[in-house]
Every structure is written in C-alpha cells, then in structure tokens.
Design a protein around this motif. Structure first.
Motif, PDB file in Angstrom:
ATOM      1  N   TYR A 314      28.388  56.169  86.465  1.00 19.27           N
ATOM      2  CA  TYR A 314      28.048  55.515  85.477  1.00 19.27           C
ATOM      3  C   TYR A 314      27.763  56.638  84.237  1.00 19.27           C
ATOM      4  N   GLY A 315      27.654  55.950  83.496  1.00 19.46           N
ATOM      5  CA  GLY A 315      27.983  56.967  82.074  1.00 19.46           C
ATOM      6  C   GLY A 315      27.037  56.126  81.518  1.00 19.46           C
ATOM      7  N   VAL A 316      26.806  56.734  80.559  1.00 16.77           N
ATOM      8  CA  VAL A 316      25.332  56.832  79.077  1.00 16.77           C
ATOM      9  C   VAL A 316      25.704  57.173  77.427  1.00 16.77           C
ATOM     10  N   VAL A 317      26.799  56.186  77.324  1.00 11.06           N
ATOM     11  CA  VAL A 317      26.955  56.763  75.567  1.00 11.06           C
ATOM     12  C   VAL A 317      25.815  56.478  75.049  1.00 11.06           C
ATOM     13  N   GLY A 318      25.293  57.729  74.947  1.00 15.43           N
ATOM     14  CA  GLY A 318      23.910  57.605  73.481  1.00 15.43           C
ATOM     15  C   GLY A 318      22.668  58.582  73.531  1.00 15.43           C
ATOM     16  N   ASP A 319      21.855  58.465  72.652  1.00 15.43           N
ATOM     17  CA  ASP A 319      20.843  60.316  72.877  1.00 15.43           C
ATOM     18  C   ASP A 319      20.172  60.329  73.958  1.00 15.43           C
ATOM     19  N   LEU A 320      19.714  61.411  74.327  1.00 11.31           N
ATOM     20  CA  LEU A 320      19.411  61.947  75.542  1.00 11.31           C
ATOM     21  C   LEU A 320      18.155  61.515  75.277  1.00 11.31           C
ATOM     22  N   PHE A 321      17.206  61.830  74.108  1.00  8.98           N
ATOM     23  CA  PHE A 321      16.248  62.037  73.807  1.00  8.98           C
ATOM     24  C   PHE A 321      15.467  59.985  73.580  1.00  8.98           C
ATOM     25  N   GLN A 322      16.791  59.410  73.567  1.00  9.69           N
ATOM     26  CA  GLN A 322      15.419  58.278  73.484  1.00  9.69           C
ATOM     27  C   GLN A 322      15.980  58.364  75.665  1.00  9.69           C
ATOM     28  N   ILE A 323      17.597  58.299  75.568  1.00  7.77           N
ATOM     29  CA  ILE A 323      18.046  57.281  77.530  1.00  7.77           C
ATOM     30  C   ILE A 323      16.640  58.160  78.418  1.00  7.77           C
ATOM     31  N   VAL A 324      16.710  59.745  78.469  1.00  4.73           N
ATOM     32  CA  VAL A 324      15.979  59.940  79.687  1.00  4.73           C
ATOM     33  C   VAL A 324      14.353  59.456  79.603  1.00  4.73           C
ATOM     34  N   PRO A 325      14.192  59.631  78.260  1.00  6.50           N
ATOM     35  CA  PRO A 325      12.559  58.956  78.185  1.00  6.50           C
ATOM     36  C   PRO A 325      12.585  57.207  79.217  1.00  6.50           C
ATOM     37  N   ALA A 326      13.078  56.524  78.798  1.00  2.75           N
ATOM     38  CA  ALA A 326      13.768  55.206  79.318  1.00  2.75           C
ATOM     39  C   ALA A 326      13.575  55.334  80.467  1.00  2.75           C
ATOM     40  N   LEU A 327      15.550  56.229  80.910  1.00  4.82           N
ATOM     41  CA  LEU A 327      15.034  55.937  82.144  1.00  4.82           C
ATOM     42  C   LEU A 327      13.600  56.177  83.151  1.00  4.82           C
ATOM     43  N   THR A 328      12.963  57.207  82.494  1.00  2.00           N
ATOM     44  CA  THR A 328      11.512  57.961  83.441  1.00  2.00           C
ATOM     45  C   THR A 328      10.635  57.055  82.945  1.00  2.00           C
TER      46      THR A 328
END
Ligand SMILES: Cc1cc2nc3c(=O)[nH]c(=O)nc-3n(C[C@H](O)[C@H](O)[C@H](O)COP(=O)(O)OP(=O)(O)OC[C@H]3O[C@@H](n4cnc5c(N)ncnc54)[C@H](O)[C@@H]3O)c2cc1C
Length: 337
Positions: A314-328
C-alpha cells in the motif's frame, strides 16, 4: 532427535525467539530446555507451558548476569553429559558469543542466523540468508552436536498452555572466579527491532515541513533537527498506538535525527516484521535489503516516483505530516486506544 534449546533472557525477560527455537526443536523430536541465571522458576514454568519435554536449570548467584566463560563451561559440560544431537539458540549478541565458545569446547561448529532447518537423511540442512538476503544458502554442520542460532520471527512460536507443568532438573554449577559483572545499565542498543511485529520508520523526509516554525534564534541545522524531532514524534506516536518499534533510514541517523540503534538496512538491522510503515523514506537499495522481507509494507512519500512504492503493498502519496497523524487517529479509534 534430541535437541537442547537455550533460553536467552536479560534479567528474567526472555528473548521471544527462544520460544520459536523451542517450537522448531519440537517439530524435530524431543526438546530439552536449558536456562542459566538466578531466580529462574518463572522461566522454567513458562518453558514447560511452551511444551518443553524437560528443563535443565543452572540457578546460581554466580550466573545472575551473563558472562561468556561460566555460561559456556556450564553449557559444554551439560552437553557432554547429555549428548544432544542439536543445540538451538535465538540469535542475539550474547548467544553468538556463547555458542561459539561452547562449540570450541565441544569440537563442533555453529550455523548462525538460520531461517530454515530440515532433516535430510542423517543430516540437518540449514537455510540462511547471505549477501544482504539476496541469496539463500543451504549449509550443514559436520560436527556433533550441530549448533545453530535461529533468526527471530523465522519460525512459528508455539502457544503456551498454562495447564502444562513439570519439575526442572538442577544443573551443577562450577564457581568461576575469573570475572564478575559489576552491573549493567540501559543503552540505546535496547531498541529491539529484530523482535518487533510492527515497525514504523522515518527517513530524511521527517524533517521536511517548512511550515513548522522553529523557536527563535536557531540556526539552519538546529532548525532542521528541531523539525526532525517533531516528525519523529509523529512516527513514534503511530508506532506506540500499533504496539510497535521505531526504525529509521541511514540518512535520518547520519543527520543526527535519531540514534543508530534504530537504523534499518545494509549497515543497520535486518528486520522481518508483520507490518513495516516507511515514512519519508525514498527506498534506496541499502534500506530495502533491511526491510523487504516484512510481510506487509506501507509507504508514505510525497514523491509518487519514489522507489519505495515498488516494494510497498500500500502506498500513500502525500505529506507525512498530514498522513501520519491521520493514520494514528484512525488506528486509535479502530483499536480503542
Ligand atoms: C555502503 C552504504 C550503506 C548504506 N546503508 C544504509 C542502511 O543500512 N540503511 C539505509 O536506510 N540507508 C543506507 N545507506 C544510504 C542509502 O543509500 C540512502 O542514502 C538512504 O537510505 C536514504 O535515506 P532516506 O530515504 O531517508 O533519504 P532520501 O533518499 O533523501 O529520501 C527522503 C524521502 O522523503 C520524501 N519526503 C520528503 N519530505 C516528505 C514529506 N514531508 N512527506 C513525505 N515524504 C517526504 C522524499 O520524497 C524522499 O523520497 C547506505 C549507503 C551506502 C553507500
């Protein structure tokens, strides 16, 4: 086949791969567990629960802390008396040393870091990854007993059954006055990536959030490190919610974002978790050789052409500063944490 299984523990905490070694031993025949240290009742009980056929304990105050000489001489004497066909160890820094010293006493050899073991006629054929995991080598030990250290998470761990029990056999310990341990203290090497089921790793991308304003007075390098701290705080929170460990690329380690003990790759640790989440890591070959055997790889990267996406399920193309907190947040909700 009679197998000795050495249980490696640090202050009573068993390295999980010890139980995986016990499961492997049971699949080949009978398993005699060997435990050294002091105050070993709980580990001996756990060994019976994990289906050990017998348990040898060398329980003595002189063995409280691991030291190669007395541990090796005790193991060699026990093996000489009991004549096992095979001695298995989990692969750790301690067991590499212990197995090597004992192999010299017993005039045999050690197969290190094996990921497979099969009986073929009267020989045991081990499989082990070499050249950064590019080649699987089949190898045999012509000495007796065969000694082998097993790679963590390469063999299934047997289920413990609290209804199983037994009486351990005491092993005589010859006092050794040559060395003693003054004490151990925790060090950064306490990070245990090898046994982690989940690893969330950060790369150079964790410092790349220009919108984060560092405190006044910082020069460029200080501002970069400060931003990296914010990025790794997000990576760490996701790892904690998933009950996992924090990994890193070499670029992140070399830039001083995080200690070397977290590094995954050719010059770091080789890991095989169930889930590996790479955040802001490009996927250089030297990183991939350390994590490509993870069961499920997820990559988060701004650049859709980053090579890491070729390895990721699985790949997410995006800014980790947005994606990681959303995943958390999503995992917190889902897992009720
Ligand atoms: C002999 C040798 C041994 C080596 N051993 C190792 C090793 O053990 N382990 C290892 O990792 N490397 C090792 N390397 C280094 C390796 O070649 C790479 O340089 C390193 O892995 C790159 O790390 P990185 O992916 O973090 O950085 P980069 O390659 O710089 O990648 C950073 C990535 O972050 C992405 N990114 C940036 N900002 C964001 C953002 N805000 N959100 C999401 N994504 C973002 C970028 O698109 C980029 O893909 C070794 C090299 C050599 C020569």
């Amino acid at each position: 086949m009679k197998t000795f299984v050495y249980i490696d523990h640090f202050k009573g905490e068993v390295q999980p791969a010890s139980w995986e070694a016990l499961g492997l031993a049971k699949s080949l025949g009978t398993a005699s567990v060997v435990i050294f240290g002091s105050g070993l009742d709980a580990i001996a009980k756990s060994a019976f629960e994990h289906e050990a056929d017998e348990v040898f304990v060398a329980d003595d105050s002189t063995l409280t802390d691991y030291r190669a000489e007395p541990y090796a001489s005790t193991l060699s004497a026990l093996a000489s008396a009991q004549s096992p066909d095979l001695i298995l160890f989990p692969t750790t820094a301690r067991t590499r040393e212990l197995a090597a010293m004992s192999a010299v006493d017993l005039n045999t050899g050690v197969l290190t870091d094996i990921s497979g073991l099969e009986a073929s006629g009267d020989q045991l054929v081990a499989t082990r990854p070499i050249y950064e995991g590019k080649v699987l080598e089949k190898t045999v030990c012509s000495g007796k007993p065969v000694m082998a250290t097993i790679r963590a998470r390469a063999f299934p761990k047997p289920e413990a059954d609290a209804s199983r029990s037994g009486t351990p056999t005491k092993v005589e310990v010859k006092p050794d006055a040559l060395t003693h341990v003054e004490g151990y203290s925790a060090s950064e090497s306490a990070v245990n990536l090898g046994d982690a089921g989940v690893i969330v790793s950060g790369g150079r991308g964790v410092s790349n959030n220009p919108s984060l304003q560092p405190p006044a007075g910082m020069d460029d390098k200080q501002a970069e490190l400060w931003r990296a701290q914010q990025g790794f705080a997000l990576v760490t929170e996701l790892a904690q919610v998933l009950g996992g460990a924090v990994g890193a690329s070499r670029a992140a380690v070399d830039a001083g974002y995080i200690p070397y003990s977290h590094q995954v790759g050719q010059t770091g640790k080789v890991v095989t978790p169930d889930l590996y989440i790479a955040c802001g890591i490009s996927g250089a070959i030297q990183h991939l050789v350390g994590m490509r055997n993870a069961k499920l790889i997820v990559a988060i990267n701004k650049d859709s052409d980053a090579p890491i996406f070729k390895q990721a399920r699985y790949g997410v193309v995006g800014d980790l500063f947005q994606i990681v907190p959303a995943l958390t947040e999503a995992f917190k909700k889902k897992l009720g944490r």
